[in-house]
Design an enzyme around this catalytic site. Structure first.
Site, PDB file in Angstrom:
ATOM      1  N   GLU A 208       0.854  -1.193   0.000  1.00  0.00           N
ATOM      2  CA  GLU A 208       0.000   0.000   0.000  1.00  0.00           C
ATOM      3  C   GLU A 208       0.887   1.239   0.000  1.00  0.00           C
ATOM      4  O   GLU A 208       1.809   1.362   0.820  1.00  0.00           O
ATOM      5  CB  GLU A 208      -0.902  -0.014   1.244  1.00  0.00           C
ATOM      6  CG  GLU A 208      -1.816   1.210   1.305  1.00  0.00           C
ATOM      7  CD  GLU A 208      -3.097   0.967   2.101  1.00  0.00           C
ATOM      8  OE1 GLU A 208      -3.526  -0.191   2.247  1.00  0.00           O
ATOM      9  OE2 GLU A 208      -3.672   1.963   2.586  1.00  0.00           O
ATOM     10  N   LYS A 328      -3.649  -0.152  14.069  1.00  0.00           N
ATOM     11  CA  LYS A 328      -4.513   0.901  13.528  1.00  0.00           C
ATOM     12  C   LYS A 328      -5.928   0.480  13.879  1.00  0.00           C
ATOM     13  O   LYS A 328      -6.428  -0.512  13.344  1.00  0.00           O
ATOM     14  CB  LYS A 328      -4.316   0.992  12.013  1.00  0.00           C
ATOM     15  CG  LYS A 328      -5.292   1.905  11.291  1.00  0.00           C
ATOM     16  CD  LYS A 328      -4.942   2.016   9.804  1.00  0.00           C
ATOM     17  CE  LYS A 328      -5.923   2.899   9.051  1.00  0.00           C
ATOM     18  NZ  LYS A 328      -5.556   3.061   7.630  1.00  0.00           N
ATOM     19  N   GLU A 332     -10.290   4.731   9.526  1.00  0.00           N
ATOM     20  CA  GLU A 332     -10.546   4.372   8.134  1.00  0.00           C
ATOM     21  C   GLU A 332     -11.157   2.977   8.010  1.00  0.00           C
ATOM     22  O   GLU A 332     -10.722   2.156   7.214  1.00  0.00           O
ATOM     23  CB  GLU A 332      -9.252   4.460   7.316  1.00  0.00           C
ATOM     24  CG  GLU A 332      -8.676   5.872   7.293  1.00  0.00           C
ATOM     25  CD  GLU A 332      -7.545   6.070   6.296  1.00  0.00           C
ATOM     26  OE1 GLU A 332      -6.734   5.142   6.125  1.00  0.00           O
ATOM     27  OE2 GLU A 332      -7.489   7.153   5.681  1.00  0.00           O
ATOM     28  N   ARG A 365      -1.765   3.592  17.105  1.00  0.00           N
ATOM     29  CA  ARG A 365      -1.774   4.780  16.257  1.00  0.00           C
ATOM     30  C   ARG A 365      -2.877   5.765  16.651  1.00  0.00           C
ATOM     31  O   ARG A 365      -3.972   5.357  17.033  1.00  0.00           O
ATOM     32  CB  ARG A 365      -1.931   4.376  14.784  1.00  0.00           C
ATOM     33  CG  ARG A 365      -0.757   3.569  14.300  1.00  0.00           C
ATOM     34  CD  ARG A 365      -0.943   3.144  12.868  1.00  0.00           C
ATOM     35  NE  ARG A 365      -0.447   4.072  11.892  1.00  0.00           N
ATOM     36  CZ  ARG A 365      -1.112   4.480  10.817  1.00  0.00           C
ATOM     37  NH1 ARG A 365      -2.359   4.069  10.607  1.00  0.00           N
ATOM     38  NH2 ARG A 365      -0.576   5.292   9.949  1.00  0.00           N
ATOM     39  N   ASP A 405      -2.454  14.425   7.584  1.00  0.00           N
ATOM     40  CA  ASP A 405      -2.064  13.145   6.993  1.00  0.00           C
ATOM     41  C   ASP A 405      -0.839  13.255   6.098  1.00  0.00           C
ATOM     42  O   ASP A 405      -0.975  13.246   4.869  1.00  0.00           O
ATOM     43  CB  ASP A 405      -3.248  12.604   6.175  1.00  0.00           C
ATOM     44  CG  ASP A 405      -3.112  11.122   5.876  1.00  0.00           C
ATOM     45  OD1 ASP A 405      -2.078  10.546   6.242  1.00  0.00           O
ATOM     46  OD2 ASP A 405      -4.055  10.554   5.289  1.00  0.00           O
ATOM     47  N   GLU A 433       3.872   9.209  -0.770  1.00  0.00           N
ATOM     48  CA  GLU A 433       2.465   9.147  -1.186  1.00  0.00           C
ATOM     49  C   GLU A 433       1.929  10.515  -1.596  1.00  0.00           C
ATOM     50  O   GLU A 433       1.196  10.632  -2.567  1.00  0.00           O
ATOM     51  CB  GLU A 433       1.627   8.589  -0.025  1.00  0.00           C
ATOM     52  CG  GLU A 433       0.142   8.658  -0.272  1.00  0.00           C
ATOM     53  CD  GLU A 433      -0.699   8.151   0.900  1.00  0.00           C
ATOM     54  OE1 GLU A 433      -0.119   7.710   1.910  1.00  0.00           O
ATOM     55  OE2 GLU A 433      -1.935   8.190   0.786  1.00  0.00           O
TER      56      GLU A 433
HETATM   57  C1  BDP Z   1      -3.250   7.475   4.435  1.00  0.00           C
HETATM   58  C2  BDP Z   1      -3.038   6.512   3.309  1.00  0.00           C
HETATM   59  C3  BDP Z   1      -3.655   5.165   3.586  1.00  0.00           C
HETATM   60  C4  BDP Z   1      -3.166   4.654   4.937  1.00  0.00           C
HETATM   61  C5  BDP Z   1      -3.415   5.695   5.998  1.00  0.00           C
HETATM   62  C6  BDP Z   1      -2.861   5.307   7.352  1.00  0.00           C
HETATM   63  O1  BDP Z   1      -3.618   7.051   2.137  1.00  0.00           O
HETATM   64  O2  BDP Z   1      -3.322   4.294   2.540  1.00  0.00           O
HETATM   65  O3  BDP Z   1      -3.776   3.455   5.254  1.00  0.00           O
HETATM   66  O4  BDP Z   1      -2.805   6.908   5.639  1.00  0.00           O
HETATM   67  O5  BDP Z   1      -1.852   5.900   7.742  1.00  0.00           O
HETATM   68  O6  BDP Z   1      -2.489   8.629   4.205  1.00  0.00           O
HETATM   69  O7  BDP Z   1      -3.400   4.457   8.026  1.00  0.00           O
END
Ligand code: BDP
Length: 755
Positions: A208, A328, A332, A365, A405, A433
């Site tokens: 990822e 995590k 999300e 996190r 982020d 990213e």
């Molecule tokens: C974001 C990314 C995602 C990650 C997330 C994270 O786009 O792919 O899973 O951070 O840190 O910036 O968990």
């Protein structure tokens, strides 16, 4: 020393001289083609006067464990897999490369210019030197020029084998960068305890947000086949002091915790151990359900607690030095304790309790959003500050460098300085990213340095983020810094030559967070490319301005998250139709006909109040907020006058334009450096800079085209208009699946690619 050893040393010496003569007779080789695989550990043959100078200091390699006894008389030898063996072979490898031949190995000091390495326990000679080893802890080292039995010698010593290994890499770095080594008195130890790479690697081999090819971990062939790259990776990590690696994605599959995978993980841990690198895993909070057959993952359920305990016991049976878990949770869409009405502390503590008897830690996190109606930037602070002091002693809270982020620029996260009773560690993204993936040259040292040096004022002036995370501000019992890895199976490891510098600077800053990004860049350039000042100067200058260039052409003056949705590649300031409000760039830019920027002052979301009063006051006030954070904290009219005397609109356009100019200047600078670099790496960088310039212009033009529809103002005089219409930019879609996640919208093939 017995006569056999003396003879061996003399024969060795003769061979060395012979080898040197042969080498000197050979014509100077033209620069070889290189693909970057050797990173900063190339050890190319040094030229004079360096070679002779260093040869005098390293005329003889004294491997203490083979012949020296300790004061107590008991000889201690390094086991075949110990870091001391690695240290020895690294020294031999480095010196062979740099000097043309390895100095002879001896078991005692028989010649001047002896190089001794080991621990006081393994080596009586080192014990006799009474070095200040107490101060350097488990992983640090002392390197000192001494006199042993009337002969000049250099000692590389640590309290442990890993300490010695780190010292050996430091010594070789001095040679690689042409530093004097005849009067050394160096003591070094890491200021941060856990210096960890987070790999976002999936079990299917994808990564990822990875832009350097597939995952390094070949799960299918593990544990039977150990790819040689595992040791090479660990060696590179050890050379910059990284001591931990989280193998799998934070969006974790619970399968990593099943026995077949744990056996594979144990095989990797076996390789990494020799390099002082511990293995950690991302744990999925719902694993008790998915692989444990339980009905719930409620952290207060005794069955769940028992499941984690037995799972952790199983892990430690296989990997006795397992580091712990990264989690995590409730972020999300990931499962977490809030699914059961519990807090983050409840969730972290159940894992911490299972790990504590084994010495493992939890890195929990703080990247949470989606529940704050008025401002995503506020949520982590609001959720975690009330939990300060409620976590077990072996939990660290892992906080991204800024409150949103991993953006090219954010003010520091307000959680730094707000959790005096909970060890807060910092997470940065090494993979780019949000900074142009692998093809844009962006050295991240200045970004990390900017955050580390930011003053939180949590305990008055000087309460820097560095002092929060190194534990000195609040007396944290454990400390850490994590970097989301940019490493994959590409030959050059990181997807581009210059991205190797980001892996490098992460490790070096995690070891010593007050180091200078510029000094680290210079070190890296010298080792990776050339020591020639005609090269070093321009290359370091390029690197040092590169991150600001990206900020300028992507998100100037405090803008953030203007990237196209999903892929995060290319501009998308107009995007407004994602289901979650805070996935839309318009949420962040808030641009309208009046102005642009996110009001985070008291008249807006008041996120600024999360900072210490002095900082909050500075950021709140339009006249004192640093212009680099202007639109982060304020919604500002297009005609607002900045310190330059220009309007915000004009200044914004000039920043975008300047970003493109900077990339053009980097291209020009690089084009003059061909004679210092091997053709292969030179050509790759050249091609990537061309991509970067085209895409910087794309960013600039698309952003200006969009914002101009709102500002309705002309461009400042002499500034080129966008090459295309806004509609054309909006129709661009990123044609490859690189960086794909489930959030990435479909990209229909007929869509135009980047103009
Ligand atoms: C974001 C990314 C995602 C990650 C997330 C994270 O786009 O792919 O899973 O951070 O840190 O910036 O968990």
């Amino acid at each position: 020393m017995n006569s056999h050893c003396v003879v061996r040393a003399r024969v060795g010496s003769a061979i060395l001289w012979l080898a040197l003569l042969v080498a000197l007779a050979a014509p100077v080789a033209p620069s070889r083609a290189e693909d970057g695989h050797q990173l900063w550990l190339r050890y190319p043959r040094l030229e004079e006067p360096w070679r002779s100078e260093y040869r005098a200091v390293a005329a003889q390699l004294v491997a203490c464990p083979t012949g020296q006894t300790t004061a107590a008389g008991s000889e201690q030898s390094a086991t075949p897999s110990s870091p001391l063996v690695v240290a020895r072979s690294e020294l031999a490898r480095g010196l062979t490369g740099l000097l043309g031949a390895s100095p002879p190995l001896a078991s005692g000091v028989t010649e001047g210019g002896a190089l001794l390495f080991g621990t006081p326990r393994s080596c009586a000679l080192i014990a006799q030197e009474r070095l200040p080893l107490r101060a350097v802890g488990r992983e640090g080292y002392v390197i000192r020029s001494v006199v042993v039995r009337g002969r000049a010698a250099t000692v590389i010593a640590g309290n442990t084998d890993v300490g010695v290994l780190h010292g050996v890499f430091h010594f070789l770095r001095l040679l690689q960068t042409h530093r004097p080594v005849d009067h050394l008195d160096i003591s070094s130890s890491p200021r941060i305890e856990l210096r960890v790479l987070d790999h976002w690697d999936n079990l299917d081999g994808s990564v990822e947000r990875g832009y350097a090819g597939a995952s390094l971990w070949d799960w299918k062939k593990l544990p039977d086949h150990l790819d040689p790259r595992y040791a090479e990776y660990a060696r590179a990590c050890a050379s910059i002091g990284i001591n931990g690696t989280v193998l799998n994605n934070v969006n974790a599959s619970a399968r990593i915790l099943t026995r077949p995978y744990l056996v594979k993980v144990a095989a990797l841990a076996g390789v990494f151990r020799r390099y002082g690198l511990k293995v950690y895993l991302s744990a999925r909070f719902s694993a008790p359900i998915e692989i444990g057959g339980l009905k719930s993952a409620d952290p207060l359920d005794p069955a769940v607690r028992a499941w984690w305990r037995s799972k952790v016991d199983e892990i430690y049976r296989l990997i006795p030095d397992f580091g712990g878990f990264l989690v995590k949770a409730n972020s999300e869409g990931q499962p977490g304790p809030q699914d059961y009405g519990r807090t983050h502390a409840d969730g972290a503590n159940v894992l911490a309790d299972a790990l504590a008897p084994h010495g493992g830690v939890v890195m929990w996190r703080a990247f949470v959003y989606g529940r704050s109606k008025e401002d995503r930037a506020r949520q982590a602070y609001d959720e975690f500050v009330p939990l300060d002091g409620k976590f077990r002693a072996n939990v660290l809270l892992q906080v991204k460098h800024g409150p949103i982020d991993f953006q090219p620029r954010e003010p520091f996260h307000p959680l730094f300085g707000a959790m005096p009773h909970t060890p807060v560690m910092m997470e940065v993204e090494i993979t780019k990213e949000y900074l142009g993936f692998a093809t844009h040259l962006a050295y991240l040292g200045p970004l990390y340095e900017e955050v580390l040096r930011s003053d939180t004022y949590a305990r008055g002036r000087g309460s820097t983020v560095a002092r929060v995370i190194d534990g000195s501000l609040f007396g944290y019992p454990i400390t850490g810094m994590a970097g989301v890895a940019n490493i994959g199976a590409d030959r050059n490891w990181t997807g581009s030559q210059f991205d190797q510098a980001n892996w490098y600077v992460f490790g070096r800053l995690a070891w010593e967070p007050t180091s200078s990004a510029a000094a680290i860049a210079e070190e890296w350039v010298r080792m990776t490319f050339s020591n020639d000042p005609q090269f070093v100067g321009p290359a370091v200058a390029m690197m040092m301005r590169s991150r600001e260039a990206v900020v300028d052409y992507m998100t100037p003056l405090g803008l953030a998250h203007q990237m196209a949705s999903g892929t995060h590649y290319g501009p998308g300031p107009w995007v407004h139709d994602n289901p979650e409000p805070d996935w839309n760039p318009v949420y962040y830019n808030r641009a309208d006909s009046d102005g642009i920027g996110f009001d985070r002052t008291a008249s807006g979301s008041n996120a600024v109040a999360q900072y210490a009063p002095l900082i909050a006051a500075r950021f709140s006030n339009l006249t004192t907020v640093p212009e680099r954070y202007l639109l982060w904290f304020h919604h500002v009219p297009w005609d607002y006058r900045l310190s330059s005397g220009r309007t915000l609109w004009d200044e914004l356009v000039l920043h975008y334009t300047h970003g493109v100019d900077e990339v053009r200047a980097m291209r020009t600078a690089w084009s003059g450096l061909a004679s210092y670099v091997d053709p292969e790496r030179f050509a790759e960088v050249t091609r990537f800079l061309a991509i970067q310039e085209r895409e910087a212009r794309w960013w600039r033009d698309a952003s200006i085209a969009y914002f101009q529809t709102l500002s309705k103002r002309p461009l400042p005089p002499g500034v080129a208009p966008p090459a295309h219409t806004l509609a054309e930019y909006e129709a661009v879609c990123f044609p490859s699946t690189e960086g794909y996640t489930s959030k990435t919208p479909a990209c229909a093939p007929p869509n135009p690619v980047i103009p």
